[in-house]
Design a protein around this motif. Sequence first.
Motif, PDB file in Angstrom:
ATOM      1  N   ASP A  75      88.054 -17.593-106.463  1.00 64.03           N
ATOM      2  CA  ASP A  75      88.181 -18.685-105.495  1.00 64.03           C
ATOM      3  C   ASP A  75      88.651 -18.227-104.109  1.00 64.03           C
ATOM      4  O   ASP A  75      89.063 -19.047-103.282  1.00 64.03           O
ATOM      5  CB  ASP A  75      89.095 -19.807-106.013  1.00 64.03           C
ATOM      6  CG  ASP A  75      88.448 -20.560-107.165  1.00 64.03           C
ATOM      7  OD1 ASP A  75      87.209 -20.679-107.161  1.00 64.03           O
ATOM      8  OD2 ASP A  75      89.177 -21.020-108.051  1.00 64.03           O
ATOM      9  N   SER A  76      88.595 -16.920-103.849  1.00 66.68           N
ATOM     10  CA  SER A  76      88.841 -16.448-102.479  1.00 66.68           C
ATOM     11  C   SER A  76      87.823 -17.095-101.552  1.00 66.68           C
ATOM     12  O   SER A  76      86.684 -17.359-101.934  1.00 66.68           O
ATOM     13  CB  SER A  76      88.687 -14.927-102.391  1.00 66.68           C
ATOM     14  OG  SER A  76      89.682 -14.269-103.117  1.00 66.68           O
ATOM     15  N   GLY A  96      81.707 -16.391-107.848  1.00 64.05           N
ATOM     16  CA  GLY A  96      82.974 -17.031-108.199  1.00 64.05           C
ATOM     17  C   GLY A  96      83.902 -17.216-107.018  1.00 64.05           C
ATOM     18  O   GLY A  96      85.124 -17.337-107.180  1.00 64.05           O
ATOM     19  N   LEU A  97      83.343 -17.277-105.820  1.00 60.16           N
ATOM     20  CA  LEU A  97      84.137 -17.407-104.604  1.00 60.16           C
ATOM     21  C   LEU A  97      83.846 -18.745-103.929  1.00 60.16           C
ATOM     22  O   LEU A  97      82.940 -19.471-104.327  1.00 60.16           O
ATOM     23  CB  LEU A  97      83.830 -16.238-103.666  1.00 60.16           C
ATOM     24  CG  LEU A  97      83.990 -14.848-104.314  1.00 60.16           C
ATOM     25  CD1 LEU A  97      83.444 -13.763-103.413  1.00 60.16           C
ATOM     26  CD2 LEU A  97      85.451 -14.581-104.657  1.00 60.16           C
ATOM     27  N   SER A 124      91.358 -16.549 -97.014  1.00 66.05           N
ATOM     28  CA  SER A 124      90.117 -15.921 -96.533  1.00 66.05           C
ATOM     29  C   SER A 124      90.128 -14.432 -96.847  1.00 66.05           C
ATOM     30  O   SER A 124      91.082 -13.727 -96.507  1.00 66.05           O
ATOM     31  CB  SER A 124      89.970 -16.117 -95.024  1.00 66.05           C
ATOM     32  OG  SER A 124      89.995 -17.487 -94.685  1.00 66.05           O
ATOM     33  N   LYS A 125      89.064 -13.968 -97.478  1.00 62.98           N
ATOM     34  CA  LYS A 125      88.974 -12.551 -97.854  1.00 62.98           C
ATOM     35  C   LYS A 125      87.751 -11.847 -97.277  1.00 62.98           C
ATOM     36  O   LYS A 125      87.715 -10.618 -97.213  1.00 62.98           O
ATOM     37  CB  LYS A 125      88.947 -12.407 -99.387  1.00 62.98           C
ATOM     38  CG  LYS A 125      90.160 -12.962-100.101  1.00 62.98           C
ATOM     39  CD  LYS A 125      91.425 -12.240 -99.698  1.00 62.98           C
ATOM     40  CE  LYS A 125      92.654 -12.859-100.384  1.00 62.98           C
ATOM     41  NZ  LYS A 125      93.905 -12.282 -99.862  1.00 62.98           N
ATOM     42  N   LEU A 151      89.555  -8.760 -93.158  1.00 64.43           N
ATOM     43  CA  LEU A 151      88.455  -9.440 -93.846  1.00 64.43           C
ATOM     44  C   LEU A 151      87.290  -8.474 -94.022  1.00 64.43           C
ATOM     45  O   LEU A 151      86.932  -7.753 -93.087  1.00 64.43           O
ATOM     46  CB  LEU A 151      87.981 -10.648 -93.038  1.00 64.43           C
ATOM     47  CG  LEU A 151      89.014 -11.742 -92.751  1.00 64.43           C
ATOM     48  CD1 LEU A 151      88.445 -12.770 -91.774  1.00 64.43           C
ATOM     49  CD2 LEU A 151      89.452 -12.415 -94.040  1.00 64.43           C
ATOM     50  N   THR A 152      86.706  -8.460 -95.195  1.00 65.69           N
ATOM     51  CA  THR A 152      85.512  -7.648 -95.435  1.00 65.69           C
ATOM     52  C   THR A 152      84.324  -8.307 -94.745  1.00 65.69           C
ATOM     53  O   THR A 152      84.111  -9.514 -94.875  1.00 65.69           O
ATOM     54  CB  THR A 152      85.230  -7.522 -96.938  1.00 65.69           C
ATOM     55  OG1 THR A 152      86.341  -6.892 -97.567  1.00 65.69           O
ATOM     56  CG2 THR A 152      83.978  -6.694 -97.193  1.00 65.69           C
ATOM     57  N   LEU A 153      83.544  -7.517 -94.018  1.00 63.32           N
ATOM     58  CA  LEU A 153      82.383  -8.031 -93.296  1.00 63.32           C
ATOM     59  C   LEU A 153      81.106  -7.756 -94.083  1.00 63.32           C
ATOM     60  O   LEU A 153      80.807  -6.604 -94.420  1.00 63.32           O
ATOM     61  CB  LEU A 153      82.294  -7.388 -91.913  1.00 63.32           C
ATOM     62  CG  LEU A 153      81.057  -7.735 -91.076  1.00 63.32           C
ATOM     63  CD1 LEU A 153      80.964  -9.240 -90.822  1.00 63.32           C
ATOM     64  CD2 LEU A 153      81.077  -6.977 -89.755  1.00 63.32           C
TER      65      LEU A 153
END
Length: 360
Positions: A75-76, A96-97, A124-125, A151-153
């Motif tokens: 749930d990120s 699953g996000l 936020s991830k 944050l991963t781009l």
Amino acid sequence: MIDYENLARLNAPFVSELEKAFSDVLKSGQFILGQQVTEFEKEFSQYFGSKYAIGLNSGLDALIIPLVALDLPKDSEVLVPSNTYIATILAIMQAGLKPILVEPDIESYNISPKNLAKAITPRSKAVMIVHLYGNPCEMEEIVKICKENDLTLIEDCAQSHGARFKNKKVGTYGIGCFSFYPTKNLGALGDAGAVLTDDQVLYEKIKSLRNYGSKVKYHNDYIGYNSRLDEVQAAFLRVKLRNLDKINAHKKKLAAIYHSELDNKFIKPKVESHLEHVYHIYCIRHPERDKLKSYLLDNGVKTEIHYPIPPHKQVGYKFLFENQSYPLSEEIHKTVLSLPISYFHMEEDILKVCNALNKF
């Protein structure tokens, strides 16, 4: 009648090369993860200047599998443009996000860096941007926001093969995710996709995930997928990749005709010197879009709408975005119209389209 797209005509210049590519695969007896996939991955990564490419069986899997490989907490939040194609949002959910919609810039139709910065929360991830229609996002600002907020781009490059931001190809700023659906500038003759990355650990994990989570046959390190790029499609894509710059140049030439000849009563794509748009789609906007589409069909011009319904209004997704408003996205989806701009179209075709449009 001027077709919007015609895949037989699009691929006609490559028929002899494609037939030879198919024959080579047939004679090789290698049909799954063979030499063609290996060579395509090498050539594709070299074209972009990336360390690694992983061929997958669709553009959707090219979005899902990297998200799974990141192993983010359940749930990120993943920030994503509110006017994207549904696949981008579907991928986030399949992993699953939680998708968080961010309104675009009304002129570029790409995610607004200002709105992106405002949407970040402690949950936020990752950010999944989309280089929509073939137009690069504002990468300097986006990369800065991602770095500052850890944050991963992820770049959805399904429509932007070869597009550049300040001479650097998109798909190389973060994790680059590509579709090779047959209508793309780099199109297969069926479904296919790929991921670009410079991260060796991520590369190895995605490579395993695509093949049942296995590095060594019958040894399964992860709960994986069957998402291998097909040998035949890899062979076809090698042919098309050799011609990608020529395809992009042709589409840019046709776009230049639209830019110069179309009346200003139509909202045309914004041209910026630091962005190299590859015009997978040439999209205009007009307040009477539906009437315009019918008029053009009556006058011998086929068009498409990318896309008629915004994600938050899709029946299967409404529960995610109840009581949320995205007026810019709604305005874009209500007014956009995609004009013919395929590799098989000639300059005279585009001039005819312009002539018909200007009489509306």
